[in-house]
Design an enzyme around this catalytic site. Structure first.
Site, PDB file in Angstrom:
ATOM      1  N   HIS A 174      28.173  45.023  41.676  1.00 10.41           N
ATOM      2  CA  HIS A 174      27.281  44.455  42.686  1.00 10.41           C
ATOM      3  C   HIS A 174      25.921  45.144  42.618  1.00 10.41           C
ATOM      4  O   HIS A 174      25.832  46.358  42.721  1.00 10.41           O
ATOM      5  CB  HIS A 174      27.915  44.574  44.072  1.00 10.41           C
ATOM      6  CG  HIS A 174      29.131  43.701  44.211  1.00 10.41           C
ATOM      7  ND1 HIS A 174      30.310  44.146  44.742  1.00 10.41           N
ATOM      8  CD2 HIS A 174      29.334  42.414  43.849  1.00 10.41           C
ATOM      9  CE1 HIS A 174      31.197  43.143  44.712  1.00 10.41           C
ATOM     10  NE2 HIS A 174      30.624  42.093  44.177  1.00 10.41           N
ATOM     11  N   GLU A 177      24.482  48.042  44.956  1.00 10.50           N
ATOM     12  CA  GLU A 177      25.264  49.264  45.163  1.00 10.50           C
ATOM     13  C   GLU A 177      24.821  50.343  44.173  1.00 10.50           C
ATOM     14  O   GLU A 177      25.531  50.705  43.244  1.00 10.50           O
ATOM     15  CB  GLU A 177      26.758  48.919  45.025  1.00 10.50           C
ATOM     16  CG  GLU A 177      27.194  47.889  46.066  1.00 10.50           C
ATOM     17  CD  GLU A 177      28.555  47.231  45.786  1.00 10.50           C
ATOM     18  OE1 GLU A 177      29.254  47.645  44.844  1.00 10.50           O
ATOM     19  OE2 GLU A 177      28.905  46.287  46.524  1.00 10.50           O
ATOM     20  N   ARG A 232      23.068  40.914  45.388  1.00 11.94           N
ATOM     21  CA  ARG A 232      24.439  41.354  45.102  1.00 11.94           C
ATOM     22  C   ARG A 232      25.019  40.730  43.827  1.00 11.94           C
ATOM     23  O   ARG A 232      25.708  41.379  43.049  1.00 11.94           O
ATOM     24  CB  ARG A 232      25.302  40.956  46.315  1.00 11.94           C
ATOM     25  CG  ARG A 232      26.795  40.999  46.111  1.00 11.94           C
ATOM     26  CD  ARG A 232      27.477  40.493  47.397  1.00 11.94           C
ATOM     27  NE  ARG A 232      28.887  40.215  47.199  1.00 11.94           N
ATOM     28  CZ  ARG A 232      29.861  41.101  47.387  1.00 11.94           C
ATOM     29  NH1 ARG A 232      29.566  42.335  47.735  1.00 11.94           N
ATOM     30  NH2 ARG A 232      31.111  40.758  47.216  1.00 11.94           N
ATOM     31  N   HIS A 302      32.418  50.882  43.239  1.00  8.63           N
ATOM     32  CA  HIS A 302      31.541  50.103  44.130  1.00  8.63           C
ATOM     33  C   HIS A 302      31.046  51.023  45.252  1.00  8.63           C
ATOM     34  O   HIS A 302      31.378  52.193  45.322  1.00  8.63           O
ATOM     35  CB  HIS A 302      32.331  48.960  44.777  1.00  8.63           C
ATOM     36  CG  HIS A 302      32.712  47.861  43.822  1.00  8.63           C
ATOM     37  ND1 HIS A 302      32.179  46.608  43.896  1.00  8.63           N
ATOM     38  CD2 HIS A 302      33.597  47.834  42.798  1.00  8.63           C
ATOM     39  CE1 HIS A 302      32.697  45.839  42.948  1.00  8.63           C
ATOM     40  NE2 HIS A 302      33.567  46.558  42.272  1.00  8.63           N
ATOM     41  N   GLU A 376      35.224  52.661  46.609  1.00 10.10           N
ATOM     42  CA  GLU A 376      34.034  52.322  47.394  1.00 10.10           C
ATOM     43  C   GLU A 376      33.430  53.654  47.807  1.00 10.10           C
ATOM     44  O   GLU A 376      33.988  54.360  48.648  1.00 10.10           O
ATOM     45  CB  GLU A 376      34.406  51.518  48.651  1.00 10.10           C
ATOM     46  CG  GLU A 376      35.009  50.142  48.372  1.00 10.10           C
ATOM     47  CD  GLU A 376      33.977  49.059  48.106  1.00 10.10           C
ATOM     48  OE1 GLU A 376      32.762  49.350  48.157  1.00 10.10           O
ATOM     49  OE2 GLU A 376      34.390  47.919  47.821  1.00 10.10           O
TER      50      GLU A 376
HETATM   51 ZN   LIG Z   1      30.801  46.050  45.378  1.00 13.20          ZN
END
Ligand SMILES: [Zn+2]
Length: 415
Positions: A174, A177, A232, A302, A376
């Site tokens: 993405h 990020e 994104r 991410h 994440e």
């Molecule tokens: Zn992501």
């Protein structure tokens, strides 16, 4: 049609000079369905840029929702939330200040730095340099090209030896990020820096190869640097469609487009016209398919939310070795916290956050890669996607501990 118009206006309203002056980020507490419906209503009327969850359709009861509101809409949004008696906070009262604060590392030398955010140009040059400076540990290959024609690089990191098992790790799915690509670069740096002196890393590089893909969605990443910081998706276009891009993490053939993904090309979670429709996801999937006999683990990085997730996300079903994955994720989270006390949550994707079909972790798992994790990274929303550069070092250091923990376990449990 309304959504379509809304998205076109996002693109038009954020030319390269976008400054987000007066834009705000809200965190709204949502308890029941009625409140979720109200947020949907608000999202239909005003252009909200959802940060967490990834889109309005993914909001769950008893959760918090983070979204970015343009300056001219903040008063209306605030009124709406108050009239409907929502509990909410303003996470960022002026996004412009936070945006500027991203570049706070005080090491704004030109050229590559591991403690700042690097442009794609700089990262590309770095992939070449790190390979040529460490020929016995790093080699670079091109596994495909992006929609806009950029090379997709993979760095193979490890001491050469016949028939080694491998770990695949990617960053930059993405575009917004930014901490994610920073981690892939940091990982390679730590590998070459500590090989031969630090026993755990030395052993890992002797026994395993790491395939590191520093940025998957390069076109999107470039777009966040040049046009729209909050982009994104990929940047692919299709005839007859004015909305740009596909969510690369909804584009894999794992329950493709069933749950938590959108069929609307204008949505931020658009699954694409078909699985692997994007050149980037296709190149990644082809690479893994071609190296399936050696790849034992898949890690995808991410941000944000501080989570370690494992399959499944496309379904509430649990993977066969879920107990093992859970123990590993728990251990990794514990290890990560030893450095700065950063708290991570872990679990299967669908129950820990929400069902989301078409993700690369589920896909890799179903290909037979039995250790598959999504990270994440920092933070939990205070800066969100705008994590300051001054946090790159600490974020990467702690994440290294978790990654090394998982990979060391895998080295001892080869299959
Ligand atoms: Zn992501």
């Amino acid at each position: 049609m309304l959504l379509l118009l809304a998205l076109v206006s996002v693109v038009l309203a954020h030319p390269s000079g976008e400054n987000f002056d007066g834009d705000q980020v809200f965190r709204v507490h949502v308890e029941h369905e009625d409140q979720i419906n109200l947020i949907h209503e608000l999202a239909n009327a005003k252009e909200l840029d959802f940060w967490k969850p990834d889109s309005a359709t993914l909001i769950k009861p008893h959760s918090t929702v983070d979204f970015h509101v343009k300056a001219e809409d903040t008063a209306v949004v605030k009124d709406f939330l108050e009239q409907n008696e929502f509990l909410y906070e303003v996470l960022m009262s002026n996004m412009k200040n936070v945006l500027e604060a991203q570049f706070d590392s005080h090491t704004r030398a030109s050229g590559h730095s591991y403690t700042k955010y690097n442009s794609w140009e700089t990262i590309e040059a770095w992939t070449q340099q790190v390979a040529s400076e460490n020929p016995d540990l790093v080699s670079r290959s091109v596994i495909g090209t992006t929609f806009e024609g950029r090379n997709l690089y993979v760095l193979k990191v490890g001491k050469s030896k016949a028939k080694k098992p491998a770990v695949f790790m990617d960053c930059g799915f993405h575009a917004r990020e930014w901490i994610s690509p920073a981690f892939c670069q940091w990982f390679v740096r730590e590998a070459v820096r500590t090989y031969g002196t630090e026993s755990q890393m030395t052993e890992l590089l002797n026994e395993l190869d790491f395939y590191v893909l520093p940025v998957l969605n390069i076109d999107g990443y470039v777009y966040t640097w040049t046009k729209s910081r909050m982009w994104r998706k990929t940047r692919s276009t299709r005839a007859g469609n004015s909305c740009v891009g596909v969510d690369p993490n909804r584009n894999f053939n794992a329950g493709w487009c069933e749950a938590g993904a959108s069929r609307s090309p204008c949505s931020d979670t658009y699954c694409g016209p078909a699985a692997e429709s994007e050149k980037e996801t296709k190149a990644l999937a082809d690479f893994i398919r071609n190296n399936l006999s050696s790849i034992k683990a898949y890690l995808t990085i991410h941000s944000y939310s501080q989570l370690i997730l494992y399959p499944y996300s496309y379904d509430y079903k649990l993977p066969k070795n879920h107990e093992e994955l859970d123990t590993l994720a728990k251990g990794a989270a514990k290890e990560l916290a030893t450095l700065y006390g950063t708290k991570y949550t872990y679990g299967p994707g669908a129950t820990t956050i929400y069902p989301a079909a078409g993700g690369s972790d589920d896909w890799a798992y179903d290909q037979g890669v039995k250790y598959s994790f999504t990270f994440e990274l920092r933070d939990t929303g205070y800066y969100g996607f705008l994590l300051p550069e001054s946090q790159i070092k600490a974020t990467c250091e702690e994440t290294m501990l978790a990654v090394k923990y998982i990979v060391s376990y895998i080295r001892e449990h080869l299959y």
